[in-house]
Design an enzyme around this catalytic site. Structure first.
Site, PDB file in Angstrom:
ATOM      1  CG  ASP A  79       1.181 -29.864  26.660  1.00  0.00           C
ATOM      2  OD1 ASP A  79       1.452 -29.327  27.752  1.00  0.00           O
ATOM      3  OD2 ASP A  79       0.283 -30.724  26.527  1.00  0.00           O
ATOM      4  N   GLY A  80       4.270 -30.054  27.534  1.00  0.00           N
ATOM      5  CA  GLY A  80       5.117 -31.124  28.070  1.00  0.00           C
ATOM      6  C   GLY A  80       6.352 -30.646  28.823  1.00  0.00           C
ATOM      7  N   GLY A  97       6.600 -29.660  31.911  1.00  0.00           N
ATOM      8  CA  GLY A  97       6.619 -30.240  33.254  1.00  0.00           C
ATOM      9  C   GLY A  97       7.000 -31.710  33.219  1.00  0.00           C
ATOM     10  NE  ARG A  98       2.912 -34.014  30.041  1.00  0.00           N
ATOM     11  CZ  ARG A  98       2.122 -33.998  28.985  1.00  0.00           C
ATOM     12  NH1 ARG A  98       1.762 -35.127  28.421  1.00  0.00           N
ATOM     13  NH2 ARG A  98       1.699 -32.854  28.499  1.00  0.00           N
ATOM     14  CB  SER A 123      -3.942 -21.162  28.417  1.00  0.00           C
ATOM     15  OG  SER A 123      -4.137 -21.799  29.665  1.00  0.00           O
ATOM     16  CB  THR A 124      -7.481 -17.450  29.858  1.00  0.00           C
ATOM     17  OG1 THR A 124      -8.038 -18.443  28.980  1.00  0.00           O
ATOM     18  CG2 THR A 124      -7.245 -16.181  29.061  1.00  0.00           C
ATOM     19  CG  ASN A 151      -1.514 -22.387  31.365  1.00  0.00           C
ATOM     20  OD1 ASN A 151      -1.037 -22.056  30.282  1.00  0.00           O
ATOM     21  ND2 ASN A 151      -1.905 -23.634  31.601  1.00  0.00           N
ATOM     22  NE  ARG A 154      -0.182 -25.209  34.026  1.00  0.00           N
ATOM     23  CZ  ARG A 154       0.590 -25.812  33.145  1.00  0.00           C
ATOM     24  NH1 ARG A 154       1.901 -25.753  33.257  1.00  0.00           N
ATOM     25  NH2 ARG A 154       0.062 -26.470  32.141  1.00  0.00           N
ATOM     26  NE  ARG A 214      -5.675 -31.582  26.961  1.00  0.00           N
ATOM     27  CZ  ARG A 214      -5.174 -32.720  27.466  1.00  0.00           C
ATOM     28  NH1 ARG A 214      -5.640 -33.884  27.060  1.00  0.00           N
ATOM     29  NH2 ARG A 214      -4.225 -32.680  28.377  1.00  0.00           N
ATOM     30  CD  GLU A 274      -4.259 -30.359   6.679  1.00  0.00           C
ATOM     31  OE1 GLU A 274      -4.209 -31.455   7.265  1.00  0.00           O
ATOM     32  OE2 GLU A 274      -5.172 -30.051   5.889  1.00  0.00           O
TER      33      GLU A 274
HETATM   34  C1  IPE Z   1      -1.927 -25.559  26.806  1.00  0.00           C
HETATM   35  O1  IPE Z   1      -1.273 -26.506  27.559  1.00  0.00           O
HETATM   36  C2  IPE Z   1      -1.448 -24.181  27.143  1.00  0.00           C
HETATM   37  C3  IPE Z   1      -0.097 -23.844  26.732  1.00  0.00           C
HETATM   38  C4  IPE Z   1       0.709 -24.618  26.058  1.00  0.00           C
HETATM   39  C5  IPE Z   1       0.356 -22.532  27.095  1.00  0.00           C
HETATM   40  P1  IPE Z   1      -1.868 -27.037  28.939  1.00  0.00           P
HETATM   41  O2  IPE Z   1      -0.862 -27.986  29.482  1.00  0.00           O
HETATM   42  O3  IPE Z   1      -2.253 -25.905  29.811  1.00  0.00           O
HETATM   43  O4  IPE Z   1      -3.184 -27.775  28.468  1.00  0.00           O
HETATM   44  P2  IPE Z   1      -3.999 -28.959  29.150  1.00  0.00           P
HETATM   45  O5  IPE Z   1      -4.239 -28.565  30.587  1.00  0.00           O
HETATM   46  O6  IPE Z   1      -3.151 -30.184  29.064  1.00  0.00           O
HETATM   47  O7  IPE Z   1      -5.231 -29.067  28.335  1.00  0.00           O
HETATM   48  C1  IPE Z   2       3.652 -26.313  28.572  1.00  0.00           C
HETATM   49  O1  IPE Z   2       4.125 -27.349  29.381  1.00  0.00           O
HETATM   50  C2  IPE Z   2       3.914 -24.935  29.126  1.00  0.00           C
HETATM   51  C3  IPE Z   2       2.739 -24.250  29.667  1.00  0.00           C
HETATM   52  C4  IPE Z   2       1.524 -24.687  29.624  1.00  0.00           C
HETATM   53  C5  IPE Z   2       2.960 -22.985  30.305  1.00  0.00           C
HETATM   54  P1  IPE Z   2       3.313 -27.846  30.651  1.00  0.00           P
HETATM   55  O2  IPE Z   2       3.716 -26.984  31.814  1.00  0.00           O
HETATM   56  O3  IPE Z   2       1.874 -27.883  30.357  1.00  0.00           O
HETATM   57  O4  IPE Z   2       3.905 -29.298  30.865  1.00  0.00           O
HETATM   58  P2  IPE Z   2       3.059 -30.605  31.171  1.00  0.00           P
HETATM   59  O5  IPE Z   2       2.021 -30.689  30.087  1.00  0.00           O
HETATM   60  O6  IPE Z   2       2.454 -30.429  32.517  1.00  0.00           O
HETATM   61  O7  IPE Z   2       4.052 -31.691  31.105  1.00  0.00           O
HETATM   62 MG    MG Z   3       0.602 -29.270  29.606  1.00  0.00          MG
END
Ligand code: IPE
Ligand code: IPE
Ligand code: MG
Length: 262
Positions: free
Chosen positions: A31-32, A34-35, A76-77, A79, A82, A208, A221
Site C-alpha cells: 500500500d501507499g 499513490g501517496r 483488489s476487486t 480497485n 479508481r 486494515r 501475525e
Molecule cells: C489494498 O489497498 C489493495 C491492494 C494493495 C492491491 P487499497 O489502497 O485499495 O485499500 P484501501 O482502499 O486503502 O482500503
Molecule cells: C497500492 O498503493 C497499490 C494498489 C492498491 C494497486 P495505492 O495505489 O493504494 O496507494 P495509496 O494508498 O493511494 O497511497
Molecule cells: Mg492504498
C-alpha cells in the site's frame, strides 16, 4: 522502580534474524504507492512504476531468506473504482514486470502463481500472466503468488457456490462441509499446506485488511510498517520478519513453558 510501558507495536531494532524460523508464507498488502508519488511531486502512477521495482527486490530478498510462498496483493476487486487511467496503467504492469523479470525468476528458481478473477482482466494482461506462469512452472523454489483482481469475500462466495453445486449434484453431503472442504475450495488451494500465511505485512501505516485473504489470515501475525511500498527495502522487509519472530503464536493454546500453569 518504573518500567516503560510496552509499546503496542513492538519494534526490534537491536535483534537479528533467526534463519531457522523464517515464516513459510508471507503475504503483503503493498500500500501507499499513490501517496509516495505525491510526496515526490509525481503522478500516482509513478508510485506504481516504482512499486514494481520494489516487488523485484523483495521477491529476491524473500527467496534468498528461504520464504516458501510470497503472496502480494497487487489489485483488489474494489480497485476498479479508481480512475480509468490509473486502472489502465495497473493493467499494463504485469506485462512490463514479467517481460523483464522472468529470467531472474528462473535464475532464482521462483515459480509464479496468480489468484483472482483473471478472466475479467484485459486480454493482454491475461496473456502476460499466463505466459509467466508457464515460463516458471518448472521451478521448485519459492512460489510468488500474485493476488490480481482478488477479493476475499468474492473468493469465499465462489468457493461456497462450488461446494453447494456438489451438494446439489449429490457428490457431497452438506454435513461434510468442514474447514478442509472450504480451504480446498479457495484460490490458495494450489499452495497446499502453505495456503495460510504465517505473516501479513501491510505498508503505509494503514491497519486494515481491505478484503485480503479473510479466511487464510485467521492465525497470521500482522506487522504494520510505516513506509510506503515504493520505499520498502530488503532491510525493512527483514525487520518485519524480525518483528514476526518476536511474536508468541499460541493458536488458541497456551505457551508450553508457561510457569503459571503447572
Ligand atoms: C489494498 O489497498 C489493495 C491492494 C494493495 C492491491 P487499497 O489502497 O485499495 O485499500 P484501501 O482502499 O486503502 O482500503
Ligand atoms: C497500492 O498503493 C497499490 C494498489 C492498491 C494497486 P495505492 O495505489 O493504494 O496507494 P495509496 O494508498 O493511494 O497511497
Ligand atoms: Mg492504498
Amino acid at each position: 522502580m518504573f518500567f516503560k510501558k510496552k509499546p503496542l507495536t513492538q519494534t526490534s531494532t537491536n535483534l537479528t534474524l533467526d534463519h531457522d524460523r523464517i515464516p513459510k508464507h508471507v503475504a503483503i498488502i503493498m500500500d501507499g504507492n499513490g501517496r509516495w508519488a505525491k510526496q515526490q511531486g509525481l503522478p500516482r502512477v509513478a508510485g506504481h512504476q516504482r512499486g514494481m521495482e520494489v516487488v523485484k527486490d523483495i521477491t529476491k530478498a524473500a527467496s534468498d531468506l528461504g520464504v516458501q510462498a510470497l503472496t502480494l496483493y497487487a489489485f483488489s476487486t474494489e480497485n476498479w473504482k479508481r480512475p480509468a487511467n490509473e486502472v489502465g496503467f495497473l493493467m499494463k504492469l504485469p506485462g512490463r514486470f514479467f517481460d523483464t523479470f522472468v529470467p531472474e525468476l528462473n535464475e532464482n528458481n521462483v515459480k509464479v502463481q496468480v489468484m483472482g478473477y483473471i478472466d475479467q482482466l484485459p486480454a493482454d494482461t491475461q496473456r502476460a500472466v499466463n505466459d509467466a506462469i508457464a515460463q516458471t512452472a518448472q521451478n521448485t523454489g519459492m512460489v510468488l503468488n500474485f493476488a490480481l483482481n482478488y477479493g476475499g469475500r468474492a473468493e469465499i462466495i465462489t468457493g461456497v457456490q462450488q461446494l453447494a453445486q456438489k451438494v446439489v449434484a449429490g457428490e457431497l453431503e452438506a454435513s461434510e462441509i468442514d474447514e478442509t472442504q472450504i480451504t480446498n475450495s479457495l484460490m490458495t488451494a494450489p499452495l497446499g499446506e502453505l495456503a495460510d500465511p504465517d505473516l501479513l505485512i501491510r505498508t503505509s501505516g494503514e491497519q486494515r485488511l481491505s478484503n485480503f485473504m479473510l479466511w487464510q489470515l485467521a492465525y497470521a501475525e500482522f506487522v504494520f510498517i510505516e513506509q510506503h511500498w515504493p520505499a520498502v527495502t530488503p532491510a525493512v522487509f527483514e525487520q518485519a520478519l524480525i518483528t514476526y519472530q518476536m511474536r508468541d503464536r499460541r493458536f488458541g493454546g497456551i505457551k508450553e513453558n508457561n510457569s503459571d500453569v503447572k
